[in-house]
Design an enzyme around this catalytic site. Structure first.
Site, short mmCIF file in Angstrom:
data_model
loop_
_atom_site.label_atom_id
_atom_site.label_comp_id
_atom_site.label_asym_id
_atom_site.label_seq_id
_atom_site.Cartn_x
_atom_site.Cartn_y
_atom_site.Cartn_z
N PRO A 10 -20.90 5.77 -9.57
CA PRO A 10 -19.71 6.52 -9.34
C PRO A 10 -19.52 7.55 -8.39
O PRO A 10 -18.55 7.96 -7.98
CB PRO A 10 -19.77 7.23 -10.84
CG PRO A 10 -20.93 6.63 -11.63
CD PRO A 10 -21.74 6.16 -10.68
N GLY A 68 -27.97 2.87 -0.50
CA GLY A 68 -28.94 3.23 -1.43
C GLY A 68 -29.12 2.45 -2.91
O GLY A 68 -30.02 2.04 -3.25
N ASP A 217 -34.20 -14.87 8.78
CA ASP A 217 -35.09 -15.62 9.88
C ASP A 217 -36.71 -15.36 9.54
O ASP A 217 -37.39 -15.89 10.28
CB ASP A 217 -34.71 -15.24 11.14
CG ASP A 217 -34.97 -13.66 11.41
OD1 ASP A 217 -35.43 -13.16 10.51
OD2 ASP A 217 -34.91 -13.11 12.73
N GLU A 274 -32.26 6.78 2.35
CA GLU A 274 -32.83 7.70 1.40
C GLU A 274 -34.17 7.77 1.65
O GLU A 274 -34.86 7.17 2.48
CB GLU A 274 -32.89 6.86 -0.15
CG GLU A 274 -31.57 6.37 -0.43
CD GLU A 274 -30.68 7.27 -1.13
OE1 GLU A 274 -31.18 8.64 -1.42
OE2 GLU A 274 -29.26 6.97 -1.15
#
Length: 295
Positions: A10, A68, A217, A274
């Site tokens: 949220p 994140g 790849d 992060e």
């Protein structure tokens, strides 16, 4: 009929996103899907809920949040025995991976993508015991992502990152860090400002930072910005917009499956925006570690 778990952060975006999620849930329910919604509250909530969903009888996950949150879901998938596919609904300020993959932001288009059931395997990056969907980085400005306050991220979006970045440069100065890279492709000890180890071409809103990157790849793309004068750094950053920075003599760019990065200095690592621990670290590819829906 299939069961869909919606994992929503949220704090990524505002009320509008909540309405979009509700609209998507209604579309899925009307089509006969079973839907359950989970709101994250703190770090690792998305990862733990993903692991629970993989162990349960859920068929796929819809993740709505920034890089994140997507990272946590990917980590939950990797830690689970059953790898269920993930539909990524971009909601954060920076959704590099979703942008690179051209994933729909429009709910009707997103719903159609789920119905079409086109799923591909994509690589993940691994650094020590953490995973990254898009990028791990270290050096000048890399700690900006997690220093920006969540409220500022939500309200100002990408601008918050650039403002914070501009404020960081005088504080950090342009002091390079002495780093040793060890891989099959590249063995050097050198003074650098920054290195990025990426899965996709799009990093920090720059669409061509790792221009040859391909998420399937089996390789990670490494970009190293070496010790430079201020004017050279400025030129490199200008060239990034066109993807031409990789031709600058102070930039090294190569692909690798595994690379060790060592330094004697106190240097943090940023993983998908992060905090991701500190160097030294081993970065390696986890081939086909993650299944995603694509248009």
């Amino acid at each position: 009929m299939e069961k869909a778990k919606i994992i929503f952060n949220p704090s990524s975006g505002r009320q509008l996103m909540q309405r979009k999620i509700d609209y998507l849930a209604n579309l899925l329910i009307n089509e006969g899907y079973t839907v359950s919604k989970f709101n994250t509250r703190k770090k690792n909530d998305a990862m733990i809920e993903t692991m629970n969903s993989c162990e349960g009888d859920w068929d796929f996950i819809v993740v709505c949040g920034g890089d994140g949150t997507v990272n946590e879901v990917a980590k939950g998938i990797v830690k689970s025995k059953r790898k269920i596919p993930v539909a990524i609904l971009p909601a954060g300020t920076v959704n590099d991976f979703a942008n690179h993959m051209g994933l729909p932001r429009n709910i009707n288009g997103f719903f159609q993508m789920i119905k079409n059931e086109k799923v591909i395997d994509v690589d993940l990056g691994k650094v020590n015991d953490e995973y990254f969907v898009n990028v791990a980085a270290s050096g000048l400005l890399t700690n900006v992502g997690y220093q920006v306050q969540p409220e500022a991220k939500a309200v100002f979006g990408r601008v918050a990152y650039y403002v914070e970045g501009a404020m960081e440069i005088p504080k950090q100065g342009f002091d390079p860090i002495r780093v040793r890279f060890e891989s099959e492709e590249y063995n050097k000890e050198e003074d650098i400002h920054l290195f990025l180890i990426s899965n996709s071409a799009s990093i920090g809103g720059f669409k061509r930072l790792a221009p040859d990157a391909n998420v399937s790849d089996g390789y990670l793309d490494v970009v190293i910005i070496k010790k430079s004068e201020v004017q050279d750094l400025a030129q490199i950053f200008i060239n990034i917009f066109k993807g031409e920075h990789i031709n600058h003599p102070n930039v090294s760019y190569f692909k690798s499956k595994k690379i060790l990065v060592e330094t004697k200095e106190d240097v943090t690592i940023d993983i998908d925006g992060e905090y991701g621990g500190k160097l030294p670290a081993i970065f390696e590819v986890e081939p086909a570690g993650f299944k995603i829906f694509i248009p």
